[in-house]
Design an enzyme around this catalytic site. Sequence first.
Site, PDB file in Angstrom:
ATOM      1  N   LYS A   1       0.834  -1.221   0.000  1.00 25.89           N
ATOM      2  CA  LYS A   1       0.000   0.000   0.000  1.00 25.89           C
ATOM      3  C   LYS A   1       0.859   1.257   0.000  1.00 25.89           C
ATOM      4  O   LYS A   1       0.684   2.142  -0.826  1.00 25.89           O
ATOM      5  CB  LYS A   1      -0.901  -0.009   1.243  1.00 25.89           C
ATOM      6  N   ASN A   2       1.774   1.315   0.940  1.00 24.36           N
ATOM      7  CA  ASN A   2       2.522   2.570   1.092  1.00 24.36           C
ATOM      8  C   ASN A   2       3.559   2.786  -0.005  1.00 24.36           C
ATOM      9  O   ASN A   2       4.086   3.884  -0.158  1.00 24.36           O
ATOM     10  CB  ASN A   2       3.167   2.641   2.482  1.00 24.36           C
TER      11      ASN A   2
ATOM     12  N   ARG B   1      -4.806  10.132   3.623  1.00 25.70           N
ATOM     13  CA  ARG B   1      -3.624  10.951   3.854  1.00 25.70           C
ATOM     14  C   ARG B   1      -2.815  11.149   2.563  1.00 25.70           C
ATOM     15  O   ARG B   1      -2.287  12.214   2.278  1.00 25.70           O
ATOM     16  CB  ARG B   1      -2.769  10.259   4.916  1.00 25.70           C
TER      17      ARG B   1
ATOM     18  N   CYS C   1      -5.730   8.002   8.761  1.00 24.39           N
ATOM     19  CA  CYS C   1      -5.917   7.445  10.094  1.00 24.39           C
ATOM     20  C   CYS C   1      -5.715   8.516  11.163  1.00 24.39           C
ATOM     21  O   CYS C   1      -4.801   9.342  11.066  1.00 24.39           O
ATOM     22  CB  CYS C   1      -4.918   6.318  10.333  1.00 24.39           C
TER      23      CYS C   1
ATOM     24  N   ARG D   1      -0.651  14.956  12.579  1.00 28.34           N
ATOM     25  CA  ARG D   1      -0.298  14.802  11.178  1.00 28.34           C
ATOM     26  C   ARG D   1      -0.323  16.114  10.370  1.00 28.34           C
ATOM     27  O   ARG D   1      -1.074  16.250   9.391  1.00 28.34           O
ATOM     28  CB  ARG D   1      -1.158  13.720  10.522  1.00 28.34           C
ATOM     29  N   PRO D   2       0.484  17.095  10.767  1.00 30.68           N
ATOM     30  CA  PRO D   2       0.547  18.343   9.992  1.00 30.68           C
ATOM     31  C   PRO D   2       1.259  18.127   8.651  1.00 30.68           C
ATOM     32  O   PRO D   2       1.808  17.045   8.407  1.00 30.68           O
ATOM     33  CB  PRO D   2       1.378  19.268  10.888  1.00 30.68           C
ATOM     34  N   ILE D   3       1.259  19.152   7.790  1.00 32.26           N
ATOM     35  CA  ILE D   3       1.959  19.013   6.503  1.00 32.26           C
ATOM     36  C   ILE D   3       2.971  20.145   6.308  1.00 32.26           C
ATOM     37  O   ILE D   3       3.352  20.464   5.183  1.00 32.26           O
ATOM     38  CB  ILE D   3       0.986  18.927   5.301  1.00 32.26           C
TER      39      ILE D   3
ATOM     40  N   ASP E   1       3.921   1.313  12.205  1.00 31.65           N
ATOM     41  CA  ASP E   1       2.720   0.663  11.657  1.00 31.65           C
ATOM     42  C   ASP E   1       2.492  -0.731  12.244  1.00 31.65           C
ATOM     43  O   ASP E   1       1.412  -1.299  12.096  1.00 31.65           O
ATOM     44  CB  ASP E   1       2.810   0.564  10.117  1.00 31.65           C
TER      45      ASP E   1
ATOM     46  N   ILE F   1       6.804   7.920  17.053  1.00 30.12           N
ATOM     47  CA  ILE F   1       6.518   8.622  15.785  1.00 30.12           C
ATOM     48  C   ILE F   1       5.200   9.411  15.847  1.00 30.12           C
ATOM     49  O   ILE F   1       5.158  10.584  15.509  1.00 30.12           O
ATOM     50  CB  ILE F   1       6.461   7.631  14.591  1.00 30.12           C
TER      51      ILE F   1
ATOM     52  N   ARG G   1      -9.052  -0.399   4.081  1.00 27.90           N
ATOM     53  CA  ARG G   1      -8.230   0.595   3.389  1.00 27.90           C
ATOM     54  C   ARG G   1      -6.853   0.030   3.058  1.00 27.90           C
ATOM     55  O   ARG G   1      -6.202   0.492   2.126  1.00 27.90           O
ATOM     56  CB  ARG G   1      -8.060   1.826   4.271  1.00 27.90           C
TER      57      ARG G   1
END
Length: 419
Positions: free
Chosen positions: A24-25, A94, A118, A123-125, A306, A328, A397
Amino acid sequence: MEQWVYEIDGNIPLTGEAKVQGSKNAVLPMLAASILQTGCVCFRNCPDIEDVRCMLQILQYIGARVRKEGEELYISCEQIEKHEIPAKLAGRMRSSVLLVGALLGRMGEAAMRYPGGCVIGQRPIDLHMEAFRALGSSIWDQEGLIIAKGCGLQGAAYTFPRVSVGATENAILAAVCARGETCLHNCAREPEIGHLCDFLRKMGADIKENGAKICICGKKKLHPCTFTVPADRIAAGTWLIAGAATRGEIALSGAPVSEMQALLELYGKMGGQYEVKSGTLLLHSRKLSNPAALVQTSGYPGFPTDLQSPFLALCATINGKSCIRETIFEDRFRAAAQLRRMGADIRIHGRDATVYGGILTGAEVLAEDLRGGAALVIAGLAAHGHTKVSGIGHLERGYMELCGTIEQLGGRCIRQKAN
Ligand code: EPZ
């Protein structure tokens, strides 16, 4: 909307062989990257999961044509016409944020609402935005709409102030078609970044990776290619942990063993035995009985965040005290509350979880995120009695044919309508 649940009968050691799905990732950034060329790319081994379906919908929305032929997925990018991604699509995952880098490369502009994904922390960008600015893009937040403009991006040297997988990928996507050379320092070193670079190189990009440093010579044009999506190290790790929690004996064909070293080392210390035979990872968990002294999540090649929730479930099945530290994401212990409903003794203090393992019993539980959901399924497979997992949309997902794989391994898990 119809609600579905997983009904699990537990306390059966998993035995048998399963094939590891495509990653997936790894594939999500590749799908975004496919718009950097103007022909048709072909993916093999692309996992059929909700996040991929969502990314494909976004690609179709901006003008790509998508078709499936048997095992192959084709994405034609001759006419990418839109640069704005509607909130209802961006908010579903995401990885939609990776289209900002790709759209900057293709169209010189991008606009989207904040990405979803999730709920495991803030989770900033900011790191993504800073990297785009370094390449000459202007990017700002207009009442929740991220607007990026950057016709003729210019290569630059940039050092990430903190390590981020997504920001590294996004900067690479923006840089491959920029003018001149880009050197990115303090990049994330997750294998998925190497896989993205492999894919881009196959499309003609000029990228050199050297640990945390990645140098890119911008190319005016990339070309189509055919690419086989590599195996999913997190899915493989999830199945390893499921086998361990049920003290089973499973074989994972195509497991990316070299990317799983931190987990395998730990598994060995806990009493698990493994060997690799002609591309298949054989796992014997019958004698696994040692708790984990202290497991700390960290960037690759450390123990992956994960797998932290699935590992929490495993520790809950082992007599004695295990300790897990999450470094993390600040809110990734949500599964603990659900595991407690199954009898797990898990105590959380900030970023630390202490688990006093024992026997789990089936219960009704709610998946609140993808890997937390996997932890609940694993606990259900190990538990005495019946477990009902709702919120399975989160699991779907990222995991392909979850119930089918469990059945193949001799476990009992049925997907059915909630009543
Ligand atoms: C990727 O997320 C993965 N997602 C995640 O997997 C994984 O947990 C994570 O990397 C870490 O390995 C995909 O690849 C699609 P990050 P990403 O940016 O890129 C902070 C799963 O279960 N940060 O490396 O979003 C952030 O808050 C998913 O499959 C900033 O502060 O992770 C976090 O604390 C979930 N500013 C840390 O960095 C930013 O601009 C690492 O996040 C970006 C991130």
